[in-house]
Design an enzyme around this catalytic site. Structure first.
Site, PDB file in Angstrom:
ATOM      1  NE  ARG A  32     -27.390   1.296  15.820  1.00  0.00           N
ATOM      2  CZ  ARG A  32     -27.347   1.875  16.888  1.00  0.00           C
ATOM      3  NH1 ARG A  32     -26.070   2.057  17.586  1.00  0.00           N
ATOM      4  NH2 ARG A  32     -28.569   2.321  17.390  1.00  0.00           N
ATOM      5  NE  ARG A  33     -32.093  -1.972  16.725  1.00  0.00           N
ATOM      6  CZ  ARG A  33     -33.453  -1.916  16.676  1.00  0.00           C
ATOM      7  NH1 ARG A  33     -34.222  -2.964  16.961  1.00  0.00           N
ATOM      8  NH2 ARG A  33     -33.994  -0.888  16.078  1.00  0.00           N
ATOM      9  N   GLY A 136     -32.560  19.139   2.059  1.00  0.00           N
ATOM     10  CA  GLY A 136     -33.881  20.029   1.398  1.00  0.00           C
ATOM     11  C   GLY A 136     -34.811  19.772   2.435  1.00  0.00           C
ATOM     12  CB  SER A 140     -38.187  10.753   7.129  1.00  0.00           C
ATOM     13  OG  SER A 140     -38.580  10.795   8.433  1.00  0.00           O
ATOM     14  CE  LYS A 191     -32.961  20.617   9.075  1.00  0.00           C
ATOM     15  NZ  LYS A 191     -33.887  19.681   9.656  1.00  0.00           N
ATOM     16  CB  THR A 248     -36.874  22.320  10.058  1.00  0.00           C
ATOM     17  OG1 THR A 248     -36.345  21.358   9.166  1.00  0.00           O
ATOM     18  CG2 THR A 248     -36.328  21.920  11.759  1.00  0.00           C
ATOM     19  CG  ASN A 256     -33.450  19.357  15.115  1.00  0.00           C
ATOM     20  OD1 ASN A 256     -32.399  19.143  15.948  1.00  0.00           O
ATOM     21  ND2 ASN A 256     -33.380  18.447  14.088  1.00  0.00           N
ATOM     22  CB  VAL A 279     -30.697  11.496  15.612  1.00  0.00           C
ATOM     23  CG1 VAL A 279     -31.026  11.920  14.190  1.00  0.00           C
ATOM     24  CG2 VAL A 279     -29.274  12.552  15.925  1.00  0.00           C
ATOM     25  CD  GLU A 281     -27.724  14.807  13.583  1.00  0.00           C
ATOM     26  OE1 GLU A 281     -26.850  15.242  14.181  1.00  0.00           O
ATOM     27  OE2 GLU A 281     -27.335  13.892  12.426  1.00  0.00           O
TER      28      GLU A 281
HETATM   29  N1  LIG Z   1     -35.699  12.040   9.365  1.00  0.00           N
HETATM   30  C1  LIG Z   1     -35.512  12.805   8.707  1.00  0.00           C
HETATM   31  O1  LIG Z   1     -36.688  13.612   8.346  1.00  0.00           O
HETATM   32  C2  LIG Z   1     -34.431  13.587   8.046  1.00  0.00           C
HETATM   33  C3  LIG Z   1     -33.177  13.459   8.799  1.00  0.00           C
HETATM   34  N2  LIG Z   1     -31.925  13.899   8.123  1.00  0.00           N
HETATM   35  C4  LIG Z   1     -30.898  13.713   8.546  1.00  0.00           C
HETATM   36  O2  LIG Z   1     -30.485  12.148   8.605  1.00  0.00           O
HETATM   37  C5  LIG Z   1     -29.593  11.773   9.424  1.00  0.00           C
HETATM   38  C6  LIG Z   1     -29.965  10.611  10.252  1.00  0.00           C
HETATM   39  O3  LIG Z   1     -31.315  10.823  10.757  1.00  0.00           O
HETATM   40  P1  LIG Z   1     -32.491  10.048  10.994  1.00  0.00           P
HETATM   41  O4  LIG Z   1     -32.506   8.719   9.806  1.00  0.00           O
HETATM   42  O5  LIG Z   1     -33.771  10.866  11.020  1.00  0.00           O
HETATM   43  O6  LIG Z   1     -32.233   9.521  12.350  1.00  0.00           O
HETATM   44  P2  LIG Z   1     -32.967   8.315  13.298  1.00  0.00           P
HETATM   45  O7  LIG Z   1     -32.727   8.692  14.728  1.00  0.00           O
HETATM   46  O8  LIG Z   1     -34.240   8.197  12.694  1.00  0.00           O
HETATM   47  O9  LIG Z   1     -32.175   6.978  12.857  1.00  0.00           O
HETATM   48  C7  LIG Z   1     -30.745   7.007  13.244  1.00  0.00           C
HETATM   49  C8  LIG Z   1     -30.175   5.610  12.320  1.00  0.00           C
HETATM   50  O10 LIG Z   1     -28.749   5.640  12.837  1.00  0.00           O
HETATM   51  C9  LIG Z   1     -28.513   4.449  13.507  1.00  0.00           C
HETATM   52  N3  LIG Z   1     -27.691   4.690  14.778  1.00  0.00           N
HETATM   53  C10 LIG Z   1     -27.882   5.307  15.768  1.00  0.00           C
HETATM   54  N4  LIG Z   1     -26.940   5.492  16.723  1.00  0.00           N
HETATM   55  C11 LIG Z   1     -25.899   4.616  15.711  1.00  0.00           C
HETATM   56  C12 LIG Z   1     -24.532   4.503  16.258  1.00  0.00           C
HETATM   57  N5  LIG Z   1     -23.876   4.775  17.296  1.00  0.00           N
HETATM   58  N6  LIG Z   1     -23.876   3.677  15.191  1.00  0.00           N
HETATM   59  C13 LIG Z   1     -24.523   3.499  14.043  1.00  0.00           C
HETATM   60  N7  LIG Z   1     -25.876   3.822  13.722  1.00  0.00           N
HETATM   61  C14 LIG Z   1     -26.440   4.504  14.641  1.00  0.00           C
HETATM   62  C15 LIG Z   1     -29.861   4.000  14.092  1.00  0.00           C
HETATM   63  O11 LIG Z   1     -30.044   2.782  14.264  1.00  0.00           O
HETATM   64  C16 LIG Z   1     -30.965   4.422  13.058  1.00  0.00           C
HETATM   65  O12 LIG Z   1     -30.785   3.500  11.955  1.00  0.00           O
HETATM   66  C17 LIG Z   1     -29.353  13.124  10.496  1.00  0.00           C
HETATM   67  O13 LIG Z   1     -28.098  13.578  10.245  1.00  0.00           O
HETATM   68  C18 LIG Z   1     -30.503  14.017  10.120  1.00  0.00           C
HETATM   69  O14 LIG Z   1     -30.477  15.404  10.668  1.00  0.00           O
HETATM   70  C19 LIG Z   1     -32.165  14.584   6.885  1.00  0.00           C
HETATM   71  C20 LIG Z   1     -33.259  14.810   6.197  1.00  0.00           C
HETATM   72  C21 LIG Z   1     -34.636  14.506   6.769  1.00  0.00           C
HETATM   73  O1  LIG Z   2     -34.140  17.411   8.086  1.00  0.00           O
HETATM   74  C1  LIG Z   2     -35.348  17.273   8.264  1.00  0.00           C
HETATM   75  C2  LIG Z   2     -36.429  17.747   7.439  1.00  0.00           C
HETATM   76  O2  LIG Z   2     -35.772  18.290   6.284  1.00  0.00           O
HETATM   77  C3  LIG Z   2     -35.627  16.755   9.321  1.00  0.00           C
HETATM   78  O3  LIG Z   2     -35.836  17.539  10.455  1.00  0.00           O
HETATM   79  P1  LIG Z   2     -35.760  16.981  11.945  1.00  0.00           P
HETATM   80  O4  LIG Z   2     -34.529  16.017  12.009  1.00  0.00           O
HETATM   81  O5  LIG Z   2     -35.969  18.061  13.049  1.00  0.00           O
HETATM   82  O6  LIG Z   2     -37.081  15.927  11.918  1.00  0.00           O
END
Ligand SMILES: NC(=O)C1=CN([C@@H]2O[C@H](COP(=O)(O)OP(=O)(O)OC[C@H]3O[C@@H](n4cnc5c(N)ncnc54)[C@H](O)[C@@H]3O)[C@@H](O)[C@H]2O)C=CC1
Ligand SMILES: O=C(CO)COP(=O)(O)O
Length: 333
Positions: A32-33, A136, A140, A191, A248, A256, A279, A281
């Site tokens: 984004r940046r 799953g 990350s 979850k 989780t 979370n 985030v 969620e």
């Molecule tokens: N981090 C993890 O371990 C895991 C995350 N997820 C899911 O993946 C999705 C993304 O999560 P993360 O990458 O962890 O989040 P994060 O908070 O680490 O990153 C979010 C990303 O989205 C961008 N972003 C934030 N606000 C925005 C906006 N208004 N418009 C466009 N982009 C925006 C940020 O710049 C960043 O690149 C979520 O739904 C999360 O539940 C799923 C599995 C694992």
């Molecule tokens: O989805 C996730 C693990 O599978 C990441 O969980 P959190 O968003 O709670 O960090």
């Protein structure tokens, strides 16, 4: 080499880019940046979201949407669930017409109560054979360190699920296929809500009996709603259900669970939002999942009480007391 575009360069988008690169793809990570894209290209690290992790040379970053999407056969979506609709509306005109859209997101949209695959279908007009989800136990930071893990890639078209499975099968990452998109998405979103409740129990100083009880009842609640909406019950017992719930709810790496822990220690939702850029969620999806359960006529006490704590109408302590005091019933009801 398949070109894969990943939107965007947050924690999971960045870690999953590494998986895709390890699996032999050419990965373009959209940030984004512009300064973050420049930093990733010059250092091969994402200092904001995966500090200390060296990304393979086949991962490059850009802030240019058209450049990221040109020629991309697969588009991976990893934004916060509540911003996806707005983001994708901007990106959709540049998406290649035959590309497959793979959602990594774990949330349900507020207001519309749509799952991410439904939002993608609505915004892009893509059919179910072009929309897939991956879900799953995939915290990350562990994936970025190449610790072994498994996941599920679901698409109504099994051939597409198999293609995506090959695309992200790396030496450390083992995807299974499924055709149960709904079950995987609800498992992933729910979850996070259960993770908040478990975090609250941890923050209040409770031990393993309490957390195991909340996890187990959380799985029952997830399965109740998912099955009422048509999911395969076996999905909820698999990696996108029980697997992700266990990861989780047990891990201090979960945002979370950490968010819930802070609520349990008495911080307010606004104070917690101010303390992190990442985030969680469940803090939003507790409300949409609760509304979905009510609309479906399904009892959802965990979503209901978590929603009340997040909104500041109940304390975490009162939530735990209310769980125990509820009308007693048979376990399988
Ligand atoms: N981090 C993890 O371990 C895991 C995350 N997820 C899911 O993946 C999705 C993304 O999560 P993360 O990458 O962890 O989040 P994060 O908070 O680490 O990153 C979010 C990303 O989205 C961008 N972003 C934030 N606000 C925005 C906006 N208004 N418009 C466009 N982009 C925006 C940020 O710049 C960043 O690149 C979520 O739904 C999360 O539940 C799923 C599995 C694992
Ligand atoms: O989805 C996730 C693990 O599978 C990441 O969980 P959190 O968003 O709670 O960090």
């Amino acid at each position: 080499m398949t070109k894969v575009a990943v939107f965007s360069a947050g924690s999971w988008g960045t870690a999953f880019s590494l998986v895709l690169a390890d699996a032999g793809n050419d990965v373009v990570l959209w940030a984004r940046r512009e300064e973050l894209a420049d930093a990733i290209n010059s250092t091969h690290q994402n200092p904001d979201y995966q500090p200390g992790i060296q990304l393979p040379p086949s991962v490059s970053a850009t802030h240019d949407v058209e450049k990221a999407l040109a020629g991309a056969e697969v588009v991976v979506l990893a934004t916060p669930s509540q911003t996806l609709r707005g983001n994708l509306t901007e990106w959709a005109p540049h998406i290649e017409p035959d590309s497959v859209l793979l959602s990594l997101m774990k949330g349900v949209e507020l207001g519309s109560l749509k799952r991410m695959s439904e939002v993608i279908a609505e915004v892009t007009g893509a059919g179910p054979e072009r929309i897939a989800v991956l879900s799953g136990p995939n915290l990350s930071p562990e994936i970025a360190r190449r610790e072994p893990a498994a996941s599920v890639v679901a698409c109504e078209d099994e051939d597409v699920a198999r293609r995506l499975q090959d695309l992200c099968h790396s030496p450390a990452f083992r995807p299974y296929t499924s055709v149960d998109v709904l079950g995987c998405e609800l498992g992933g979103a729910y979850k996070n809500v259960v993770g908040l409740a478990v975090g609250m129990a941890v923050g209040l100083g409770f031990g393993d009996n309490t957390t195991a009880s909340v996890i187990t009842r959380g799985l029952a609640e997830t399965a109740r709603l998912a099955m009422a909406l048509g999911a395969n019950p076996l999905t909820l017992m698999g990696l996108a259900g029980l697997g992700d719930l266990v990861a989780t709810c047990s891990s201090p790496l979960s945002r979370n669970r950490s968010f819930g822990e802070k609520l349990g220690k008495g911080m307010t939702t606004d104070e917690i939002y101010a303390s992190t850029r990442q985030v969680a969620e469940g803090a939003k999806s507790c409300s949409s999942l609760l509304a979905l359960a009510r609309r479906t006529g399904v009892d959802a006490p965990i979503a209901e009480h978590v929603d009340a704590v997040v909104a500041g109408r109940l304390t975490a302590e009162d939530m735990m007391e209310a769980f125990i005091a509820r009308d007693t019933k048979a376990e399988t009801d």
